[in-house]
Motif scaffolding. Structure first.
Motif, PDB file in Angstrom:
ATOM      1  N   PHE A   1      31.928  78.859   9.275  1.00  0.00           N
ATOM      2  CA  PHE A   1      30.474  78.967   9.354  1.00  0.00           C
ATOM      3  C   PHE A   1      29.879  79.537   8.070  1.00  0.00           C
ATOM      4  CE2 PHE A   1      30.891  79.420  14.233  1.00  0.00           C
ATOM      5  CZ  PHE A   1      30.892  78.046  14.376  1.00  0.00           C
ATOM      6  N   THR A   2      30.635  80.410   7.395  1.00  0.00           N
ATOM      7  CA  THR A   2      30.152  80.967   6.137  1.00  0.00           C
ATOM      8  C   THR A   2      30.052  79.880   5.075  1.00  0.00           C
ATOM      9  OG1 THR A   2      31.116  83.141   6.627  1.00  0.00           O
ATOM     10  CG2 THR A   2      30.577  82.673   4.331  1.00  0.00           C
TER      11      THR A   2
ATOM     12  N   GLY B   1      29.507  76.787   5.679  1.00  0.00           N
ATOM     13  CA  GLY B   1      28.369  75.961   6.075  1.00  0.00           C
ATOM     14  C   GLY B   1      27.019  76.578   5.762  1.00  0.00           C
ATOM     15  N   SER B   2      26.982  77.908   5.604  1.00  0.00           N
ATOM     16  CA  SER B   2      25.704  78.590   5.365  1.00  0.00           C
ATOM     17  C   SER B   2      25.335  78.676   3.890  1.00  0.00           C
ATOM     18  CB  SER B   2      25.758  80.015   5.938  1.00  0.00           C
ATOM     19  OG  SER B   2      26.696  80.806   5.232  1.00  0.00           O
TER      20      SER B   2
ATOM     21  N   ALA C   1      25.020  80.168  14.268  1.00  0.00           N
ATOM     22  CA  ALA C   1      26.350  80.251  14.882  1.00  0.00           C
ATOM     23  C   ALA C   1      27.062  81.537  14.494  1.00  0.00           C
ATOM     24  CB  ALA C   1      27.179  79.035  14.475  1.00  0.00           C
ATOM     25  N   LEU C   2      26.915  81.948  13.250  1.00  0.00           N
ATOM     26  CA  LEU C   2      27.506  83.211  12.806  1.00  0.00           C
ATOM     27  C   LEU C   2      26.938  84.376  13.603  1.00  0.00           C
ATOM     28  CD1 LEU C   2      27.569  82.846   8.904  1.00  0.00           C
ATOM     29  CD2 LEU C   2      29.549  83.262  10.366  1.00  0.00           C
TER      30      LEU C   2
ATOM     31  N   THR D   1      22.334  87.243  10.050  1.00  0.00           N
ATOM     32  CA  THR D   1      23.285  87.098  11.150  1.00  0.00           C
ATOM     33  C   THR D   1      23.300  88.326  12.055  1.00  0.00           C
ATOM     34  OG1 THR D   1      25.062  87.826   9.660  1.00  0.00           O
ATOM     35  CG2 THR D   1      24.757  85.471   9.931  1.00  0.00           C
TER      36      THR D   1
ATOM     37  N   SER E   1      24.536  76.983  10.902  1.00  0.00           N
ATOM     38  CA  SER E   1      25.688  77.818  10.574  1.00  0.00           C
ATOM     39  C   SER E   1      25.312  79.297  10.633  1.00  0.00           C
ATOM     40  CB  SER E   1      26.220  77.465   9.180  1.00  0.00           C
ATOM     41  OG  SER E   1      26.725  76.147   9.144  1.00  0.00           O
TER      42      SER E   1
ATOM     43  N   MET F   1      21.911  71.966   8.846  1.00  0.00           N
ATOM     44  CA  MET F   1      23.274  72.424   9.092  1.00  0.00           C
ATOM     45  C   MET F   1      23.475  73.859   8.604  1.00  0.00           C
ATOM     46  SD  MET F   1      26.128  71.780  10.459  1.00  0.00           S
ATOM     47  CE  MET F   1      25.956  70.005  10.774  1.00  0.00           C
TER      48      MET F   1
END
Length: 301
Positions: free
Chosen positions: A23-24, A26-27, A218-219, A39, A215, A211
């Motif tokens: 996820f990191t 993706g961010s 999600a984190l 987050t 991310s 996206m």
């Protein structure tokens, strides 16, 4: 809550942390402290909703300010040291040093009342650490070690990072009567401190796509949200030695997640590391089971 159930909840945190790297990535390109602020704001809000639905905010009224200071220092301090270490030193090397915290948890837990550290615990932790080292520190063998002054400072911060999280986790066991709801306050305070640090030290760069925002969300919901609440329950009421050793599965599972997402390539080293991590966790689990059985026998006598 039973010890076994609390330990199972602790395992959920390990699973969630295994998605942290994916996820990191993706961010990107959100800078570290801004990402931390975003987050933890999500994770703290999640916690506040849970507190409101599970027992109300009254349960937070009797928590000492010292506990809030301790929890905030643990979460904020760990992430500040971690991100700073990876800025100053090569990521693979600094990451390996930072991932000493599971080993330190197992060793430090032997100092807690009612806990006993056996030779099998130490052997399991050592075997599992070898597996984690193959994953996180593979580039140490392939590319050598960088020893510039800045890198050395980064390695020192990475060690302090490991020491901070291990100390936070073990001392949390001494706060067994403090409600897990207090973690929501830790997260909100960490978000505020991170936002202040970001304004002072970083340029603001927001996620560049949908996206990227997903991310970040999600984190906040998982690795930097729910994970801290279930981990708190695990280390306070579960088998902290088994959780400490099982934490070595996080870098393995994280690598698998990256492989499945096409961000890394599986190789023989990955398979060997899997065997070492699983074997180390099995040794620690066996040690805990034997200790529990001996304790029951002695109590019966």
């Amino acid at each position: 809550m039973t010890r076994a159930r609390a330990t199972s909840l602790g395992f959920i945190a390990i699973l969630l942390w295994s998605l942290l790297a994916l996820f990191t990535v993706g961010s990107a390109p959100v800078p570290p402290l801004l990402l931390n602020a975003l987050t933890f704001a999500v994770g703290g809000t999640l916690g506040l909703v849970w507190v409101a639905r599970s027992g109300g905010f009254g349960q937070l009224r009797h928590v000492s300010w010292k506990v809030y200071a301790f929890g905030t220092a643990g979460l904020f301090g760990y992430h500040l040291l971690y991100f700073s270490a990876l800025r100053m030193a090569p990521a693979a090397e600094a990451g390996l040093i930072a991932y000493l915290w599971p080993l330190l948890i197992v060793l430090f837990s032997g100092l807690l009342p009612g806990e006993r550290l056996s030779g099998m615990h130490i052997l399991g932790a050592t075997v599992a650490f070898a597996g984690a080292a193959l994953i996180v520190g593979g580039r140490l063998i392939e590319g050598g070690v960088t020893l510039t002054g800045t890198a050395l400072a980064g390695y020192g911060l990475a060690f302090l990072c490991a020491l901070t999280w291990a100390t936070y986790s073990v001392l949390s066991r001494r706060l067994g009567e403090v409600p897990t709801a207090s973690v929501a306050v830790f997260c909100i305070a960490t978000a505020v401190l991170s936002a202040v640090a970001h304004v002072c030290t970083e340029a603001t760069v927001w996620p560049q796509s949908g996206m990227g925002w997903l991310s970040v969300l999600a984190l906040g919901l998982g690795p930097v949200g729910l994970a801290f609440y279930v981990w708190d329950l695990g280390v306070k009421k579960g088998d902290i030695q088994l959780l400490g050793t099982a934490s070595y599965a996080a870098p393995l599972l994280s690598t698998l997640a990256l492989v499945l997402a096409g961000k890394a390539q599986a190789d023989l080293r990955l398979l060997l590391a899997a065997g070492l991590v699983a074997g180390g966790a099995a040794l620690a689990a066996r040690a805990s089971a034997v200790a529990k059985k001996l304790g029951s026998v002695r109590s019966a006598l």
